[in-house]
Scaffold this active site. Structure first.
Site, PDB file in Angstrom:
ATOM      1  N   LYS A  87       1.012  -1.381  -0.009  1.00 38.65           N
ATOM      2  CA  LYS A  87       0.147  -0.009  -0.044  1.00 38.65           C
ATOM      3  C   LYS A  87       0.826   1.295   0.069  1.00 38.65           C
ATOM      4  O   LYS A  87       0.583   2.181  -0.681  1.00 38.65           O
ATOM      5  CB  LYS A  87      -0.942   0.061   1.073  1.00 38.65           C
ATOM      6  CG  LYS A  87      -2.006  -1.121   1.437  1.00 38.65           C
ATOM      7  CD  LYS A  87      -2.908  -0.940   2.463  1.00 38.65           C
ATOM      8  CE  LYS A  87      -2.125  -1.060   3.840  1.00 38.65           C
ATOM      9  NZ  LYS A  87      -1.938  -2.660   4.036  1.00 38.65           N
ATOM     10  N   HIS A 129      -4.249  -9.761  10.110  1.00 40.12           N
ATOM     11  CA  HIS A 129      -5.235  -9.183  11.076  1.00 40.12           C
ATOM     12  C   HIS A 129      -6.491  -9.882  11.294  1.00 40.12           C
ATOM     13  O   HIS A 129      -7.517  -9.322  11.360  1.00 40.12           O
ATOM     14  CB  HIS A 129      -5.497  -7.529  10.616  1.00 40.12           C
ATOM     15  CG  HIS A 129      -4.474  -6.835  10.053  1.00 40.12           C
ATOM     16  ND1 HIS A 129      -3.413  -6.639  11.282  1.00 40.12           N
ATOM     17  CD2 HIS A 129      -4.128  -6.200   9.002  1.00 40.12           C
ATOM     18  CE1 HIS A 129      -2.490  -5.930  10.454  1.00 40.12           C
ATOM     19  NE2 HIS A 129      -2.951  -5.613   9.302  1.00 40.12           N
ATOM     20  N   ASN A 159      -2.895   6.428   5.895  1.00 41.42           N
ATOM     21  CA  ASN A 159      -2.044   5.589   6.668  1.00 41.42           C
ATOM     22  C   ASN A 159      -0.615   6.372   7.002  1.00 41.42           C
ATOM     23  O   ASN A 159       0.234   5.599   7.662  1.00 41.42           O
ATOM     24  CB  ASN A 159      -2.154   4.152   6.203  1.00 41.42           C
ATOM     25  CG  ASN A 159      -2.399   3.329   7.549  1.00 41.42           C
ATOM     26  OD1 ASN A 159      -2.806   3.658   8.385  1.00 41.42           O
ATOM     27  ND2 ASN A 159      -2.439   1.998   7.171  1.00 41.42           N
TER      28      ASN A 159
END
Length: 472
Positions: free
Chosen positions: A127, A197, A150
C-alpha cells in the site's frame, strides 16, 4: 447523522475512542467545530496522561483507563482505527443507535465543497509504496497532491489545512475502511489479499469485505490484480457509479482493460482509444526501483489510478523514475564476497515475505519474530527450491522451523534462541557462513518485530548495521 455532511457540530455530544495518532487530532478538530467532546481511552500510562492534559487544557473531557463504557448522551463515536469491532463500547453504541465513524470517515465528511477527489489504495501488502509512487506520478503531471492516510500527512490535516490539492493519493487499511461507510473514491485499487489481522476482523471473509469497501461508489475505475482472483471478486460485488470500469493489472501481457508488461515495457490497454487494438507504452521495467515482481505490480497499480485520473503516459515514466522507495523494503545493503545482502524488514507477514523470496534465485533467509497467528507451510513449500539455508530468530521461530522440516528438509537451518541486542549480529554471521557467491542473504522475517525490536525499522537498521560490521 445520516450520510450527508454534518454542518452543525455546535453542542453535539461526540465521544472519541482512543488517544494516539488519530484520536488527539480528531478531538482537537471536533472541539474546534463546537462539539462537546469526551475522549475515552483504555490505557492510563504516562504518554496517555500527557496527551490527556493537552486536550483537557482546551476543555475536552478525557476518561483514562475505561474505553468500554459509553458516556451518557453520546450522539456519535469517532474511533481510532485499531479499536476492534467487538469492543463493549461499540456493542453499547449499537444498542443505543449511536453511529460509529473512523478518522477516515470524519475526514471524508469534513471535506469542503469542491474538495480534491481521492485515489485510494488498500491491500495486504504494498500500500505505502503504491501510494507514494502514485503521488510521484501525479506530481510529475504538474498536479498538487500529497500521499495521505496511513502515511505522511494525516487525512484530517489534508482536508482541513490551508493547502489546496487537485487530487489526493490515499492509503487505507482494512481497519480504516471498516469504520468508513460513506467514503466514495474517484478510483481505487485492492493490490492483493492474504490472511492478515484475522484476530481483529474475526474471519478472512470479514477482512476481505472490509478491504472491498474501498470500491463502493467508485466513479471511474476499480483496479484489481489479475493474479489474485479475490480482488476481482470484490470488484464484482461492489456497488459502483454508472460507467465505472474494472481495470486489471498483470505481470503478463495485458488484455483489453488491463495494464501489464510486454518485453520489459509497462503497457496500458485500459485508458486508450480502441483498447481492443491499441496499447500505450508507459515506462520501462528498469524505471521501477527495485524491479522485483511485486514492486512492478505496485507500479502498475499506481499507473492505473493515475491514468484513471487522466494523467499522460510521460508522467507515469517521469514519476516512477523520480520515486525512491522507503527504507527496509527490499533495500540492497551491500555486496560482500559475491553475496548480496538485502533488507526487507517490512515483510512482516507471509504474503510480503513470499513476494520478497520470489525476487531472488538462491537465498539464505533470515526469518522469525511474532507470527500474529500465521502459518508458514505454504510460504516454505512455494519457496523451498530457492532456499540455500535459513537462520531463524524471534519468539515464534519454531513455527517456521517446523514448516522447513516438513517442506524443505534438505535446507540447513540455524535456530537462534537468543533475543538480546546481539542476536541480529549473530544471525548475520551465521548467514554469511551458509552463503555462497551468487547467493542473496535476505531479511524477510514474515513476522512482526515487537518481540525483539521497537518496530520493523529498528530490526532493519540492526540488520544493516550488522552487515556493515561484517564488511568492516
Amino acid at each position: 447523522m445520516g450520510s450527508g455532511q454534518v454542518t452543525d457540530w455546535q453542542g453535539k455530544n461526540v465521544t472519541v475512542a482512543g488517544l494516539g495518532v488519530s484520536g488527539v487530532p480528531a478531538a482537537r478538530v471536533l472541539h474546534g467545530l463546537g462539539a462537546k467532546v469526551t475522549v475515552v481511552n483504555d490505557g492510563d500510562d504516562a504518554r496517555a496522561r500527557e496527551q490527556a492534559a493537552g486536550l483537557e487544557a482546551l476543555g475536552v473531557t478525557v476518561r483514562l483507563g475505561d474505553g468500554d463504557t459509553l458516556p451518557d448522551g453520546t450522539e456519535l463515536i469517532v474511533t481510532a482505527p485499531g479499536w476492534r469491532p467487538d469492543k463493549p463500547l461499540f456493542a453499547a453504541a449499537e444498542a443505543a443507535g449511536v453511529p460509529v465513524w473512523g478518522d477516515v470517515e470524519l475526514a471524508w465528511r469534513l471535506r469542503r465543497p469542491g474538495a480534491a477527489p481521492w485515489l485510494a489504495v488498500t491491500g495486504t501488502n504494498g500500500k505505502t509504496t503504491t501510494v507514494q509512487m502514485l503521488a510521484s506520478i501525479l506530481r510529475a503531471a504538474g498536479l498538487r497532491t500529497e500521499a495521505v492516510g496511513n502515511i505522511g500527512v494525516s487525512l484530517l490535516d489534508a482536508v482541513l489545512g490551508e493547502e489546496e490539492y487537485d487530487v489526493l493519493a490515499v492509503e487505507l487499511s482494512s481497519y480504516q475502511l471498516h469504520w468508513a461507510p460513506s467514503l466514495r473514491a474517484h478510483s481505487a485499487a485492492v493490490l492483493n489479499l492474504a490472511p492478515d489481522h484475522l484476530d481483529w476482523h474475526g474471519s478472512m471473509e470479514a477482512y476481505a469485505a472490509d478491504k472491498g469497501r474501498i470500491y463502493e461508489g467508485n466513479r471511474v475505475a476499480c483496479v484489481y490484480n489479475v493474479a489474485d482472483k479475490a480482488t476481482e471478486d470484490l470488484v464484482r460485488e461492489a456497488d459502483v457509479e454508472e460507467g465505472c470500469r474494472a481495470v486489471g493489472i498483470t505481470l503478463g501481457t495485458p488484455g483489453p482493460s488491463q495494464l501489464g508488461v510486454v518485453e520489459g515495457i509497462l503497457v496500458d490497454r485500459a485508458f486508450v482509444e480502441d483498447r481492443h487494438r491499441n496499447a500505450q507504452e508507459l515506462a520501462e521495467v528498469s524505471d521501477v526501483r527495485p524491479a522485483a515482481p511485486h514492486n512492478i505490480a505496485n507500479a502498475l497499480a499506481a499507473a492505473a489510478l493515475a491514468r484513471a485520473y487522466g494523467v499522460p503516459a510521460s508522467a507515469v515514466r517521469d514519476g516512477l523514475r523520480a520515486f525512491t522507495p522507503d527504507a527496509h523494503r527490499i533495500a540492497h545493503v551491500a555486496d560482500l564476497d559475491g553475496v548480496a545482502w538485502v533488507d526487507d524488514s517490512k515483510a512482516t507477514n507471509t504474503h510480503a515475505a513470499a513476494a520478497s523470496l520470489a525476487a531472488y534465485e538462491s537465498i539464505v533467509w533470515i526469518a522469525g519474530g511474532l507470527a500474529k497467528g500465521a502459518t508458514f507451510d505454504e510460504l516454505v513449500a512455494d519457496s523451498a527450491k530457492r532456499l540455500r539455508g535459513a537462520v531463524l530468530i524471534g519468539r515464534d521461530r519454531a513455527l517456521i522451523r517446523e514448516a522447513l522440516a516438513r517442506h524443505a528438509p534438505e535446507v540447513p537451518v540455524v535456530d537462534l534462541g537468543r533475543t538480546d541486542t546481539g542476536a541480529m549480529l549473530q544471525a548475520v554471521q551465521e548467514a554469511r557462513r551458509l552463503a555462497r557467491p551468487g547467493d542473496t542473504v535476505l531479511l524477510a522475517p514474515a513476522c512482526a518485530s515487537m518481540d525483539m525490536f521497537a518496530n520493523y525499522n529498528k530490526r532493519g537498521e540492526a540488520f544493516a548495521q550488522a552487515v556493515r560490521e561484517l564488511g568492516a
